[in-house]
Structure formats: C-alpha cells, structure tokens
Motif scaffolding. Structure first.
Motif, short mmCIF file in Angstrom:
data_model
loop_
_atom_site.label_atom_id
_atom_site.label_comp_id
_atom_site.label_asym_id
_atom_site.label_seq_id
_atom_site.Cartn_x
_atom_site.Cartn_y
_atom_site.Cartn_z
N ALA A 2 -37.75 -21.83 -31.70
CA ALA A 2 -36.32 -21.89 -31.39
C ALA A 2 -36.04 -21.44 -29.97
CB ALA A 2 -35.53 -21.05 -32.37
N ASP A 3 -36.83 -20.48 -29.47
CA ASP A 3 -36.67 -20.01 -28.10
C ASP A 3 -36.95 -21.12 -27.10
OD1 ASP A 3 -35.99 -17.46 -28.89
OD2 ASP A 3 -38.03 -16.69 -28.73
N GLU A 4 -37.95 -21.97 -27.40
CA GLU A 4 -38.29 -23.08 -26.51
C GLU A 4 -37.15 -24.09 -26.45
OE1 GLU A 4 -42.07 -24.83 -27.37
OE2 GLU A 4 -42.97 -22.87 -27.68
N VAL A 5 -36.52 -24.35 -27.56
CA VAL A 5 -35.41 -25.30 -27.61
C VAL A 5 -34.24 -24.77 -26.78
CG1 VAL A 5 -33.69 -26.37 -29.10
CG2 VAL A 5 -36.07 -26.24 -29.84
N ILE A 6 -33.93 -23.51 -26.90
CA ILE A 6 -32.83 -22.92 -26.16
C ILE A 6 -33.12 -22.96 -24.66
CG2 ILE A 6 -31.62 -20.75 -25.69
CD1 ILE A 6 -31.91 -20.15 -28.72
N LYS A 7 -34.36 -22.71 -24.25
CA LYS A 7 -34.73 -22.70 -22.85
C LYS A 7 -34.58 -24.07 -22.20
CE LYS A 7 -37.97 -18.88 -23.12
NZ LYS A 7 -39.38 -18.47 -23.06
N THR A 8 -34.77 -25.14 -22.95
CA THR A 8 -34.69 -26.49 -22.39
C THR A 8 -33.39 -27.21 -22.74
OG1 THR A 8 -35.85 -27.46 -24.27
CG2 THR A 8 -37.20 -26.73 -22.40
N GLU A 9 -32.53 -26.58 -23.49
CA GLU A 9 -31.28 -27.20 -23.93
C GLU A 9 -30.44 -27.68 -22.74
OE1 GLU A 9 -27.45 -26.11 -26.74
OE2 GLU A 9 -28.73 -24.52 -26.00
N LEU A 10 -30.39 -26.91 -21.69
CA LEU A 10 -29.61 -27.27 -20.50
C LEU A 10 -30.06 -28.60 -19.92
CD1 LEU A 10 -27.62 -26.33 -18.16
CD2 LEU A 10 -29.70 -25.62 -17.02
N LEU A 11 -31.35 -28.88 -19.95
CA LEU A 11 -31.88 -30.11 -19.37
C LEU A 11 -31.39 -31.36 -20.08
CD1 LEU A 11 -35.55 -29.00 -18.74
CD2 LEU A 11 -33.70 -29.17 -17.07
N ASP A 12 -31.03 -31.24 -21.34
CA ASP A 12 -30.58 -32.39 -22.12
C ASP A 12 -29.07 -32.62 -22.06
OD1 ASP A 12 -33.19 -32.98 -22.94
OD2 ASP A 12 -33.06 -31.51 -24.56
N ARG A 13 -28.35 -31.69 -21.47
CA ARG A 13 -26.90 -31.84 -21.36
C ARG A 13 -26.55 -32.75 -20.19
NH1 ARG A 13 -24.26 -26.14 -21.54
NH2 ARG A 13 -22.39 -27.41 -21.67
N HIS A 14 -25.38 -33.36 -20.26
CA HIS A 14 -24.91 -34.24 -19.18
C HIS A 14 -24.53 -33.41 -17.96
CE1 HIS A 14 -24.67 -37.88 -21.67
NE2 HIS A 14 -24.42 -37.02 -22.65
N MET A 15 -24.72 -33.99 -16.80
CA MET A 15 -24.41 -33.30 -15.55
C MET A 15 -22.97 -32.77 -15.56
SD MET A 15 -26.93 -33.20 -13.30
CE MET A 15 -26.15 -33.14 -11.70
N LYS A 16 -22.03 -33.59 -16.05
CA LYS A 16 -20.63 -33.19 -16.02
C LYS A 16 -20.32 -32.05 -16.99
CE LYS A 16 -18.80 -36.77 -19.11
NZ LYS A 16 -17.94 -37.95 -19.14
N GLU A 17 -21.18 -31.84 -17.98
CA GLU A 17 -21.00 -30.71 -18.90
C GLU A 17 -21.47 -29.40 -18.27
OE1 GLU A 17 -21.77 -32.99 -23.14
OE2 GLU A 17 -23.43 -31.97 -22.18
N VAL A 18 -22.41 -29.50 -17.36
CA VAL A 18 -23.03 -28.31 -16.77
C VAL A 18 -22.39 -27.93 -15.44
CG1 VAL A 18 -25.20 -27.35 -15.91
CG2 VAL A 18 -25.21 -28.86 -17.91
#
Length: 61
Positions: A2-18
């Motif tokens: 679960a820690d790995e998923v949280i660490k990479t979650e940002l990479l899967d979000r859209h640019m406009k969300e971040v």
C-alpha cells in the motif's frame, strides 16, 4: 504494498489536478516522460516504431 501505491499515486493524476497552473488532462507520469524525452532529443513515437526502450534518466536500457 500500500505504501508503494501511495508513493506513485501522484504520477497517475492529471496535471490539472496536481498543478493549479495547468489545464492539461495528461497524467503527470506522461508529462514527465515527454519532458525527459524532449530534453534528450528523443521522440516517443519514433522510439516505439524502432523498438528501442529509453530510460529518460539513465539512457538506454
């Protein structure tokens, strides 16, 4: 795991969300890939057709 998923979650979000300055629907992961490919004088579409795999940080794999 679960820690790995949280660490990479940002990479899967859209640019406009971040980023408030972006209106792009492109995932952050793809934007970073395109940036590094361009900085290294590479073309993703050409790389795919050549069958080459490029690691934008270390060069060829």
């Amino acid at each position: 795991m679960a820690d790995e998923v949280i660490k990479t979650e940002l990479l899967d979000r859209h640019m406009k969300e971040v980023f408030d300055w972006s209106d792009s629907d492109m995932p952050v992961r793809d934007a970073l890939w395109d940036y590094f490919m361009e900085k290294n004088g590479r073309d993703t579409m050409k790389t795919e057709s050549d069958g080459s795999i490029i690691n934008p940080v270390d060069g060829y794999l």
